[in-house]
Design an enzyme around this catalytic site. Structure first.
Site, PDB file in Angstrom:
ATOM      1  CG  HIS A 267      -1.971  -1.117   1.115  1.00 35.53           C
ATOM      2  ND1 HIS A 267      -2.616  -1.630   2.215  1.00 35.53           N
ATOM      3  CD2 HIS A 267      -2.451  -1.814   0.049  1.00 35.53           C
ATOM      4  CE1 HIS A 267      -3.437  -2.594   1.838  1.00 35.53           C
ATOM      5  NE2 HIS A 267      -3.350  -2.731   0.531  1.00 35.53           N
TER       6      HIS A 267
ATOM      7  CB  ILE B 174       2.084  -9.994  16.217  1.00 28.86           C
ATOM      8  CG1 ILE B 174       3.033 -10.648  15.222  1.00 28.86           C
ATOM      9  CG2 ILE B 174       2.210  -8.476  16.192  1.00 28.86           C
ATOM     10  CD1 ILE B 174       2.625 -10.482  13.792  1.00 28.86           C
TER      11      ILE B 174
END
Length: 237
Positions: free
Chosen positions: A117, A228
């Site tokens: 992106h 994470i």
């Protein structure tokens, strides 16, 4: 964690595919969680503001939102970014594929980063194509203009715009060549990025690490619903 460690130890060629959740532990808000950007109230919906049409037709309002919510301060790379950079240094990780535009993977030391992106760190004049750093946006007010008078646009993929075909093709190639795919911090609902998982045929395993469930949980070899940074930071690399 024992299973993940075994998968990591056995891996020869790992690819990591990540989303906004990778950067939330650095203080950057994601989009779709309970307190994400899409839940906030603005004069226009964020999805509309972050579109190509809105950028062209309401440029000043676009930049007000962009400076306020996209160009945000952060605490720097977190444990996940650092672990991935170390995996690459050890020769285990071949590429990071990211939906994020914050540049934190590079700040952590990762060299092969495929930014699906785009990046807030790159900006260009729509008339003469001169390059500008992020500071040209953050340190300006109103609509940022090039010396030639052209409009400066962030090199980020807005709604209604296509992903860079070269970056997308390279990401597909990396996933096809990987024996291990670790997916983290993404809801896997944004296409075409989420569709990249179908190109993985590796024999060592598909690992999903995300705070919430994803549509791909049912066919992953290992699913961990946790931070994470905590998970990747806990690996012996």
């Amino acid at each position: 964690m024992r299973t993940l460690q075994q998968i990591y130890d056995d891996a020869k060629r790992i690819v990591f595919f990540g989303g906004a959740g990778v950067s939330t532990e650095s203080g950057i808000k994601d989009f779709r969680s309970q307190d994400g950007l899409y839940r906030m109230q603005y004069k226009y919906p964020p999805e509309e503001i972050l579109s190509h049409t809105f950028f062209l037709e309401n440029t000043e309002e676009f930049y007000r939102f962009y400076r306020d919510r996209i160009l945000v301060s952060h605490s720097g790379p977190n444990a996940a970014h650092k672990a991935l950079a170390e995996m690459e240094r050890k020769g285990k990780l071949s590429a990071v594929i990211t939906q994020n535009i914050d540049g934190l993977h590079q700040l952590a030391g990762s060299k092969k980063v495929l930014e699906l992106h785009g990046s807030v760190e790159r900006n260009f004049c729509m008339r003469c194509h001169r390059f500008y750093p992020a500071s040209a946006i953050s340190e300006s007010t109103g609509i940022p203009r090039c010396e030639c008078g052209g409009l400066i646009k962030p090199d980020v993929v807005l709604y209604e715009e296509s992903l860079d075909s070269d970056v997308l093709e390279e990401a597909i190639t990396e996933i096809e060549r990987a024996d291990t795919l670790i997916v983290g911090g993404t809801s896997l609902v944004v296409y075409p990025a989420a569709g990249l998982l179908r190109y993985f045929r590796g024999k060592n395993g598909l690992v999903l690490i995300n705070r919430d469930r994803t549509p791909a949980d049912s066919y992953a070899d290992l699913v961990i619903h946790d931070s994470i940074g905590k998970v990747l930071g806990g690996l012996v690399i």
